[in-house]
Design a protein around this motif. Structure first.
Motif, PDB file in Angstrom:
ATOM      1  N   THR A  48      -5.532  -6.075   1.938  1.00 22.46           N
ATOM      2  CA  THR A  48      -6.485  -6.224   0.844  1.00 22.46           C
ATOM      3  C   THR A  48      -7.697  -5.793   1.315  1.00 22.46           C
ATOM      4  O   THR A  48      -8.490  -5.308   0.720  1.00 22.46           O
ATOM      5  N   THR A  49      -8.142  -5.957   2.918  1.00 21.68           N
ATOM      6  CA  THR A  49      -8.952  -5.296   3.378  1.00 21.68           C
ATOM      7  C   THR A  49      -9.233  -3.646   3.180  1.00 21.68           C
ATOM      8  O   THR A  49     -10.185  -3.164   3.012  1.00 21.68           O
ATOM      9  N   VAL A  50      -8.053  -3.193   3.553  1.00 21.87           N
ATOM     10  CA  VAL A  50      -7.796  -1.678   3.074  1.00 21.87           C
ATOM     11  C   VAL A  50      -8.248  -1.125   1.820  1.00 21.87           C
ATOM     12  O   VAL A  50      -8.924  -0.367   1.735  1.00 21.87           O
ATOM     13  N   LEU A  51      -7.834  -2.030   0.782  1.00 22.20           N
ATOM     14  CA  LEU A  51      -7.830  -1.762  -0.511  1.00 22.20           C
ATOM     15  C   LEU A  51      -9.171  -1.821  -0.890  1.00 22.20           C
ATOM     16  O   LEU A  51      -9.817  -0.925  -1.473  1.00 22.20           O
ATOM     17  N   SER A  52      -9.722  -2.858  -0.462  1.00 19.61           N
ATOM     18  CA  SER A  52     -11.189  -3.139  -0.685  1.00 19.61           C
ATOM     19  C   SER A  52     -12.151  -2.011  -0.151  1.00 19.61           C
ATOM     20  O   SER A  52     -13.292  -1.719  -0.859  1.00 19.61           O
ATOM     21  N   ALA A  53     -11.977  -1.837   0.938  1.00 23.14           N
ATOM     22  CA  ALA A  53     -12.899  -0.982   1.848  1.00 23.14           C
ATOM     23  C   ALA A  53     -12.655   0.364   1.320  1.00 23.14           C
ATOM     24  O   ALA A  53     -13.635   1.256   1.427  1.00 23.14           O
ATOM     25  N   SER A  59       2.908  -3.225  10.066  1.00 18.31           N
ATOM     26  CA  SER A  59       3.402  -1.973  10.343  1.00 18.31           C
ATOM     27  C   SER A  59       2.666  -1.378  11.460  1.00 18.31           C
ATOM     28  O   SER A  59       1.413  -1.033  11.584  1.00 18.31           O
ATOM     29  N   THR A  60       3.446  -0.942  12.646  1.00 16.69           N
ATOM     30  CA  THR A  60       2.867  -0.556  13.787  1.00 16.69           C
ATOM     31  C   THR A  60       2.629   0.887  13.590  1.00 16.69           C
ATOM     32  O   THR A  60       1.944   1.532  14.341  1.00 16.69           O
ATOM     33  N   GLU A  61       3.230   1.405  12.684  1.00 20.32           N
ATOM     34  CA  GLU A  61       3.335   2.901  12.150  1.00 20.32           C
ATOM     35  C   GLU A  61       1.999   3.380  11.554  1.00 20.32           C
ATOM     36  O   GLU A  61       1.272   4.479  11.884  1.00 20.32           O
ATOM     37  N   HIS A  62       1.579   2.437  10.717  1.00 19.42           N
ATOM     38  CA  HIS A  62       0.686   2.781   9.872  1.00 19.42           C
ATOM     39  C   HIS A  62      -0.752   1.689  10.047  1.00 19.42           C
ATOM     40  O   HIS A  62      -1.848   1.996   9.447  1.00 19.42           O
ATOM     41  N   LEU A  63      -0.484   0.732  10.990  1.00 16.47           N
ATOM     42  CA  LEU A  63      -1.671  -0.256  11.462  1.00 16.47           C
ATOM     43  C   LEU A  63      -1.969  -0.911  10.239  1.00 16.47           C
ATOM     44  O   LEU A  63      -3.313  -0.714   9.975  1.00 16.47           O
ATOM     45  N   TYR A  64      -1.527  -1.855   9.793  1.00 15.80           N
ATOM     46  CA  TYR A  64      -1.989  -2.781   8.621  1.00 15.80           C
ATOM     47  C   TYR A  64      -1.105  -3.864   8.565  1.00 15.80           C
ATOM     48  O   TYR A  64      -0.008  -3.935   9.138  1.00 15.80           O
ATOM     49  N   ALA A  65      -1.670  -5.126   8.156  1.00 12.59           N
ATOM     50  CA  ALA A  65      -0.588  -6.196   7.936  1.00 12.59           C
ATOM     51  C   ALA A  65      -1.168  -7.181   6.830  1.00 12.59           C
ATOM     52  O   ALA A  65      -2.177  -6.721   6.291  1.00 12.59           O
ATOM     53  N   GLY A  66      -0.260  -8.326   6.612  1.00 10.78           N
ATOM     54  CA  GLY A  66      -0.706  -8.938   5.598  1.00 10.78           C
ATOM     55  C   GLY A  66       0.481  -9.865   4.976  1.00 10.78           C
ATOM     56  O   GLY A  66       1.536 -10.100   5.837  1.00 10.78           O
ATOM     57  N   CYS A  67       0.240 -10.994   4.203  1.00  8.08           N
ATOM     58  CA  CYS A  67       1.365 -12.119   3.955  1.00  8.08           C
ATOM     59  C   CYS A  67       1.514 -12.006   2.557  1.00  8.08           C
ATOM     60  O   CYS A  67       0.648 -12.424   1.709  1.00  8.08           O
ATOM     61  N   PRO A  68       2.949 -11.612   2.154  1.00  4.35           N
ATOM     62  CA  PRO A  68       3.346 -11.590   0.963  1.00  4.35           C
ATOM     63  C   PRO A  68       3.405 -13.185   0.363  1.00  4.35           C
ATOM     64  O   PRO A  68       3.542 -14.062   1.148  1.00  4.35           O
ATOM     65  N   MET A 128       7.645   1.781  -6.850  1.00  9.29           N
ATOM     66  CA  MET A 128       7.050   1.110  -5.906  1.00  9.29           C
ATOM     67  C   MET A 128       6.750   2.219  -4.759  1.00  9.29           C
ATOM     68  O   MET A 128       5.983   2.275  -3.858  1.00  9.29           O
ATOM     69  N   GLN A 129       7.595   3.205  -4.507  1.00 13.25           N
ATOM     70  CA  GLN A 129       7.410   4.189  -3.564  1.00 13.25           C
ATOM     71  C   GLN A 129       6.290   5.090  -3.986  1.00 13.25           C
ATOM     72  O   GLN A 129       5.703   5.776  -3.115  1.00 13.25           O
ATOM     73  N   LEU A 130       5.817   5.309  -5.421  1.00 17.08           N
ATOM     74  CA  LEU A 130       4.804   6.111  -5.692  1.00 17.08           C
ATOM     75  C   LEU A 130       3.474   5.285  -5.227  1.00 17.08           C
ATOM     76  O   LEU A 130       2.579   5.760  -4.418  1.00 17.08           O
ATOM     77  N   TYR A 131       3.525   4.050  -5.226  1.00 19.74           N
ATOM     78  CA  TYR A 131       2.211   2.939  -5.037  1.00 19.74           C
ATOM     79  C   TYR A 131       2.268   2.960  -3.483  1.00 19.74           C
ATOM     80  O   TYR A 131       1.119   2.783  -2.815  1.00 19.74           O
ATOM     81  N   GLU A 132       3.428   3.105  -2.819  1.00 17.93           N
ATOM     82  CA  GLU A 132       3.389   3.228  -1.334  1.00 17.93           C
ATOM     83  C   GLU A 132       2.583   4.245  -0.748  1.00 17.93           C
ATOM     84  O   GLU A 132       1.876   4.254   0.170  1.00 17.93           O
ATOM     85  N   SER A 133       3.132   5.568  -1.269  1.00 12.60           N
ATOM     86  CA  SER A 133       2.510   6.740  -0.981  1.00 12.60           C
ATOM     87  C   SER A 133       0.816   6.592  -1.142  1.00 12.60           C
ATOM     88  O   SER A 133      -0.035   7.043  -0.285  1.00 12.60           O
ATOM     89  N   ARG A 134       0.367   6.007  -2.292  1.00 10.44           N
ATOM     90  CA  ARG A 134      -0.918   5.667  -2.674  1.00 10.44           C
ATOM     91  C   ARG A 134      -1.752   4.827  -1.464  1.00 10.44           C
ATOM     92  O   ARG A 134      -2.722   5.087  -1.193  1.00 10.44           O
ATOM     93  N   PHE A 135      -0.944   3.850  -1.094  1.00  2.58           N
ATOM     94  CA  PHE A 135      -1.700   2.956  -0.343  1.00  2.58           C
ATOM     95  C   PHE A 135      -1.676   3.499   1.228  1.00  2.58           C
ATOM     96  O   PHE A 135      -2.684   3.325   1.828  1.00  2.58           O
ATOM     97  N   LEU A 136      -0.751   4.074   1.549  1.00  2.00           N
ATOM     98  CA  LEU A 136      -0.718   4.742   2.756  1.00  2.00           C
ATOM     99  C   LEU A 136      -1.978   5.953   2.963  1.00  2.00           C
ATOM    100  O   LEU A 136      -2.447   6.065   3.862  1.00  2.00           O
ATOM    101  N   LYS A 137      -2.231   6.445   1.822  1.00  2.00           N
ATOM    102  CA  LYS A 137      -3.340   7.551   2.009  1.00  2.00           C
ATOM    103  C   LYS A 137      -4.625   6.510   2.460  1.00  2.00           C
ATOM    104  O   LYS A 137      -5.640   7.126   2.946  1.00  2.00           O
ATOM    105  N   GLN A 190      -7.154   6.595   5.481  1.00  2.00           N
ATOM    106  CA  GLN A 190      -8.667   6.673   4.989  1.00  2.00           C
ATOM    107  C   GLN A 190      -9.520   5.581   5.876  1.00  2.00           C
ATOM    108  O   GLN A 190     -10.570   5.729   6.397  1.00  2.00           O
ATOM    109  N   PHE A 191      -9.155   4.439   5.427  1.00  2.00           N
ATOM    110  CA  PHE A 191      -9.658   3.433   6.230  1.00  2.00           C
ATOM    111  C   PHE A 191      -9.934   3.617   7.762  1.00  2.00           C
ATOM    112  O   PHE A 191     -10.982   3.313   8.258  1.00  2.00           O
ATOM    113  N   HIS A 192      -8.761   3.819   8.380  1.00  2.00           N
ATOM    114  CA  HIS A 192      -8.789   4.065   9.954  1.00  2.00           C
ATOM    115  C   HIS A 192      -9.808   5.173  10.331  1.00  2.00           C
ATOM    116  O   HIS A 192     -10.364   5.015  11.405  1.00  2.00           O
ATOM    117  N   GLU A 193      -9.688   6.184   9.438  1.00  2.00           N
ATOM    118  CA  GLU A 193     -10.519   7.196   9.765  1.00  2.00           C
ATOM    119  C   GLU A 193     -12.171   6.814   9.492  1.00  2.00           C
ATOM    120  O   GLU A 193     -13.119   6.982  10.141  1.00  2.00           O
TER     121      GLU A 193
END
Length: 257
Positions: free
Chosen positions: A29-34, A127-136, A222-231, A235-238
């Motif tokens: 949620t931090t990634v999405l808000s930021a 995800s250690t590959e994309h560096l984010y975390a959360g609780c479903p 879900m794969q489409l939204y996954e792609s959007r989130f990873l972008k 962006q967040f880490h940049e």
């Protein structure tokens, strides 16, 4: 090996992070808000100014309904405040669809216990590959179909279709749906990375005082939204890297002066 480092922190910039694999990773949620557009951020600031206390009230309401859902799934008597009964009524019909529960705010199967913190107080996927975390909220199965679900309370219904021109409430519901879909896609990917368990579909269960919705999101979506989130995660880490470089550069200038 134990650690004295806190499992959850909030940075000076307001970013919530979890300690996973020895690293502090931003919440989904931090990634999405930021990474919201400046127009969206400005709109939220205006709304908060015109509706003082509304965000806190929505958060309190959401927490209350989440607890009702968790208690119901665990067979604990649901004690819902009169303030929120309109939001709770109708939720259980969707929860009853699940014939197997693997996760309800925390893992319920032993082979996922490694997703809990050492003090057992919190649990999350990361995800250690994309560096984010959360609780479903909920992971389970409906007739053998693997489902990841999220509970939302809202003043208006969600919409998985783009609204007609001028439909402000419909547009708000569409934006909320898009954000939640990316949130679940991020959890789905992180869960698969950590456990090898891949959910087939997502399910958003949305309650208002008048209605309750169950909106399914198929695997392709879900794969489409996954792609959007990873972008947005990239962006967040940049953004964080640029901010850190700016601080370091400022420190070098002061030392040099």
């Amino acid at each position: 090996m134990t650690t004295d480092r806190p499992y959850r922190i909030q940075t000076d910039s307001g970013h919530r992070k979890y300690l996973c694999s020895g690293l502090y990773m931003p919440s989904v949620t931090t990634v999405l808000s930021a990474t919201e557009s400046e127009k969206s951020k400005a709109g939220l600031r205006t709304w908060q100014k015109n509706n003082p206390g509304a965000l806190e009230e929505a958060s309190t309401r959401g927490t209350a309904i989440h607890k009702c859902c968790e208690d119901y799934l665990r067979g604990i008597p649901v004690d819902c405040s009169d303030l929120y009964k309109g939001f709770w009524n109708g939720m259980n019909q969707y929860l009853d669809w699940f014939d197997t529960i693997h996760w309800s705010e925390r893992p319920l199967r032993k082979d996922w216990y490694h997703l809990r913190s050492e003090d057992k107080e919190v649990a999350y996927v990361w995800s250690t590959e994309h560096l984010y975390a959360g609780c479903p909220d909920l992971i389970g199965e409906i007739g053998g179909v693997k489902v990841i679900a999220d509970f939302k309370t809202s003043n208006g219904p969600y919409s998985n279709t783009f609204p007609e021109r001028g439909d402000r409430m419909g547009f708000g519901g569409f934006r909320k749906f898009q954000k939640c879909a990316q949130q679940m896609a991020a959890y789905r990917l992180a869960l698969n990375e950590r456990t090898g368990f891949l959910c087939d579909v997502g399910l958003i269960i949305v309650s208002t005082e008048e209605t309750t919705q169950g909106i399914f999101i198929d695997s392709d979506q879900m794969q489409l939204y996954e792609s959007r989130f990873l972008k947005r995660a990239k962006q967040f880490h940049e953004m964080e890297d640029n901010a850190a470089q700016s601080i370091n550069s400022s420190g070098d200038d002061e030392q040099g002066g």
